[in-house]
Design a protein around this motif. Structure first.
Motif, PDB file in Angstrom:
ATOM      1  N   MET A  46      -8.251   2.230  -3.982  1.00  0.00           N
ATOM      2  CA  MET A  46      -7.542   0.973  -3.736  1.00  0.00           C
ATOM      3  C   MET A  46      -8.424  -0.023  -2.996  1.00  0.00           C
ATOM      4  O   MET A  46      -8.428  -1.215  -3.310  1.00  0.00           O
ATOM      5  N   SER A  47      -9.187   0.438  -2.012  1.00  0.00           N
ATOM      6  CA  SER A  47     -10.057  -0.482  -1.266  1.00  0.00           C
ATOM      7  C   SER A  47     -11.193  -0.977  -2.147  1.00  0.00           C
ATOM      8  O   SER A  47     -11.603  -2.133  -2.062  1.00  0.00           O
TER       9      SER A  47
ATOM     10  N   VAL B 229       0.846  -1.200   0.000  1.00  0.00           N
ATOM     11  CA  VAL B 229       0.000   0.000   0.000  1.00  0.00           C
ATOM     12  C   VAL B 229       0.878   1.246   0.000  1.00  0.00           C
ATOM     13  O   VAL B 229       0.610   2.219  -0.716  1.00  0.00           O
TER      14      VAL B 229
ATOM     15  N   THR C 173      -6.751   6.525  -2.174  1.00  0.00           N
ATOM     16  CA  THR C 173      -6.788   5.539  -1.095  1.00  0.00           C
ATOM     17  C   THR C 173      -8.111   4.785  -1.101  1.00  0.00           C
ATOM     18  O   THR C 173      -8.157   3.569  -0.903  1.00  0.00           O
TER      19      THR C 173
END
Length: 745
Positions: free
Chosen positions: A420-421, A388, A417
């Motif tokens: 990415m999840s 990450v 961010t």
């Protein structure tokens, strides 16, 4: 007489009486592991006549030397809020050795803070001394191996446990490729073999056929030599055999180290006249015991090697994702950085471990010599946190090239961010994947103006050293961490833009929280965050007159104890001298192109630039300025609403406006646009020259393909081909077009 089932006693025993009558030792220690209370049974168990150990360390209760590290680790673990249970070897006041089973819990103040430790202990086994030795040995080895994560630590702990309690000599050899290498050579009474006799640590070992170690590896089973004198065929050859005779070695056990069906090496234990034991011989029960110990040792070594391999892979992965060992050379800044991964935590049975984390830092060259600086920390540890971190660092570097303000960069990074999840969510699944939480601060520093702009996302403020004073750089708002939704439009976080001017020679120390969150050393005392920050401030102040490397080292060494989390430190120091810069504003007219070129030529000559370099720079200045002037002339006039003077004098307001007055009002309401200007700024560094042209046009330039018959359209193409870098960035009132040229020595 009291009846069965009644809920209260006519008289209650005070707590002191209960503790005095308990047939279990009760010991209470303060936060510094000093005994402040012990009951009567504790005096009886440990053989003390009174309270002479009150106020002394818990080690004063006769804890054997080989178990003192375990006692220290016990205190550390319980003072962090955990509980502990295990076996100790204790030497009573009369010299006898007993094994005690201890259970330790934290004592909490009503506020919730941990004030001390309560220990409850009893004798582990009532039997003969040798049975006690065997029982305590196996149990303590199991406890120590359960939390061991480093091969060298695992082997060292085994040798410390076995010698001198169970053996006078301990050897552990492990395979490295196809050959055996000695890893442990431990002996009782501080004795060490003379050089050239027994193999030393790190040397290869070769056992001849028929040797008891060779038999143990061939049979995959423990081999016992009860009386080495009567079994000469098992004795080693050469100097090793002669030294064995001189030492009076009497009995040997060799056991293979097997894990998951693979032979890792061999462990051998020997008794000799070194310790003057009453019966220096092993028996069949000892052989089985050593076989069980060897199995546990092998499994612990195998696990430690696997963990070490995984950790090294994650660490190499993380280091490859971080900047190189040496910071780049930048104008107006001196930079030092340091990254230290956390070491595994040996927990003696509790399985606590530390892996590499997601700390990261970066220094990003921007346009016109400006520099982007970032310090951040990804929640979690291990390879995933490092992955990450790598994605975030790459994304931030890409976003930074747009030359947007720091707050805008953090907003885009926050959105990335969340992306990415979302990408990790299974297709068609309803499972919610929580975004990783990330704290970071992004800075942009202009060494020519000394202005530092920054925005923060939940990270601790850096230290600022100016005029010999150390303080924290003030944040108007700490900001939310990346990945935390809420607070802004559409659930987005709004990051605040802040700025300050750094004085010449000012020092900024950026760091992650691993710097102040340390495991305690021998005293078992944990420092609060405020104590740790104070230590770091004092260390930085003391080292502030040194170079940036000295400041980084002082900050890292400020707080005692082992690091419990990754540590990233970046130290930057501003230049003490002013950097060369020249700028001037011009009207956006074609005639001003030559004026701008003349100003650039005079400046380059004053700076002592090479004539050929100066001519090239002047050529590119002309092309960029010409492009700005042409676009300024063709810029669309903003639409304006007509302004009306009003009804004709004496006219009827209900009959509308007089046409002549309307026309006059239109003429009077038309305003001439303000004369357009551009600003030329020249900057010189140690290795590069930067040229910037500012104007109020919001349109960013782009390269276009010019046909052979076109008279223009080749200016930016020429800049693209001849300059090292070029680009355009938005400003608060327009844009800036810039390019960079190298300065030859």
């Amino acid at each position: 007489m009291k009846r069965w089932g009644e809920s209260s006693f006519e008289a209650q025993l005070p707590p002191e009486t209960v503790l005095t009558q308990m047939e279990m030792a009760v010991i209470v220690c303060d936060r510094f592991s000093n005994v402040i209370y012990s009951n009567a049974f504790a005096h009886q168990l440990f053989g003390f006549g009174g309270d002479e150990h009150i106020g002394q360390s818990i080690l004063s209760l006769g804890i054997a030397e080989e178990d003192r590290d375990q006692a220290t680790e016990l205190a550390r673990h319980v003072l962090k809020g955990g509980v502990w249970e295990g076996t100790f070897s204790n030497v009573r006041a009369d010299g006898a050795t007993i094994y005690t089973r201890a259970h330790a819990v934290p004592l909490r103040h009503p506020s919730g803070a941990i004030d001390g430790i309560a220990i409850f202990a009893r004798e582990a086994l009532r039997s003969n001394q040798r049975d006690q030795d065997r029982y305590g040995l196996l149990e303590r080895i199991g406890e120590r191996l359960a939390g061991s994560l480093e091969p060298s630590t695992t082997l060292r702990q085994m040798a410390d446990t076995l010698v001198p309690q169970f053996a006078d000599h301990c050897f552990i050899d492990l395979f490295s490729g196809d050959r055996l290498v000695r890893r442990i050579s431990r002996h009782a009474a501080g004795w060490s073999p003379p050089p050239g006799t027994w193999a030393e640590v790190g040397e290869p070992v070769s056992y001849p056929p028929g040797h008891f170690c060779a038999k143990a590896m061939d049979r995959r089973d423990a081999v016992l030599v009860e009386d080495l004198v009567q079994h000469r065929f098992s004795a080693p050859n050469g100097p090793s055999g002669r030294l064995g005779e001189d030492m009076g070695i009497t009995s040997v056990i060799a056991a293979p180290l097997l894990a998951r069906g693979e032979l890792l090496g061999v462990m051998s234990l020997a008794l000799s006249n070194l310790s003057k034991r009453p019966d220096p011989h092993y028996d069949g029960f000892d052989r089985d015991l050593v076989g069980a110990i060897a199995s546990r040792v092998a499994l612990a070594v195998d696990n430690a090697m696997l963990f070490e391999q995984e950790r090294e892979t994650a660490l190499a992965f993380q280091k490859d994702l971080l900047p190189g060992e040496r910071p780049p050379r930048l104008d107006g800044l001196k930079i030092a950085w340091r990254y230290e991964p956390a070491k595994p935590l040996e927990s003696h049975g509790h399985g606590i471990q530390t892996q590499v984390g997601g700390d990261w830092y970066d220094v990003i060259p921007l346009s016109a010599g400006r520099v982007g600086l970032v310090i951040g920390d990804v929640e979690g540890r291990g390879a995933r946190a490092a992955a990450v971190m790598g994605q975030l660092r790459a994304a931030l570097r890409a976003f930074a090239q747009d030359d947007k303000p720091p707050a805008e960069i953090l907003r885009k990074l926050d959105e990335w961010t969340r992306t990415m999840s979302a990408a990790r969510r299974p297709r068609g699944g309803d499972d919610v994947v929580r975004p990783p939480l990330v704290s970071c601060t992004y800075f942009v520093y202009d060494a020519w103006s000394r202005v530092l702009s920054f925005a923060n996302a939940g990270h601790d403020p850096p230290l600022l050293v100016q005029d010999g004073q150390v303080s924290e750089l003030e944040f108007d708002s700490k900001g939310a961490m990346l990945g935390v939704r809420g607070g802004g439009v559409g659930g987005e976080i709004l990051f605040n833009e802040e700025s300050c001017e750094l004085k010449p020679g000012a020092t900024l120390v950026l760091y992650t929280d691993g710097l102040i969150d340390r495991r305690p050393k021998e005293d078992g005392h944990y420092h609060s965050s405020e104590e740790s920050r104070r230590m770091v401030r004092e260390a930085v102040a003391a080292a502030s007159h040194g170079d940036v490397e000295a400041v980084a080292n002082a900050a890292y060494d400020a707080v005692p104890g082992d690091i419990d989390d990754d540590v990233a430190i970046v130290v930057i120091r501003t230049a003490g001298e002013e950097l060369a810069v020249e700028q001037r504003s011009f009207r956006a007219e074609p005639i001003m192109v030559s004026e701008a070129r003349r100003m650039a030529s005079d400046t380059f000559a004053a700076w002592g630039m090479d004539r050929e370099q100066a001519d090239l720079a002047c050529l590119l200045v002309s092309e960029v300025v010409t492009n700005v002037v042409l676009h300024a002339a063709s810029a669309p006039v903003p639409r304006r609403e007509p302004q009306v003077a009003g009804p004709a004098p004496g006219g009827d307001p209900l009959m509308g406006f007089d046409e002549e007055i309307w026309d006059l009002g239109m003429e009077l309401g038309r305003r001439e646009p303000a004369a357009k200007e551009f600003r030329l700024r020249l900057r010189r560094g140690a290795d590069s020259l930067w040229v910037e042209v500012f104007d109020s046009d919001l349109r960013l330039p782009r390269i276009r393909s010019a046909d052979e018959t076109d008279e223009g359209g080749r200016g930016l193409y020429l800049v693209d081909q001849l300059a090292t870098r070029w680009g355009a960035r938005p400003t608060s009132d327009g844009k800036a077009v810039w390019f960079e040229l190298p300065l030859e020595p």
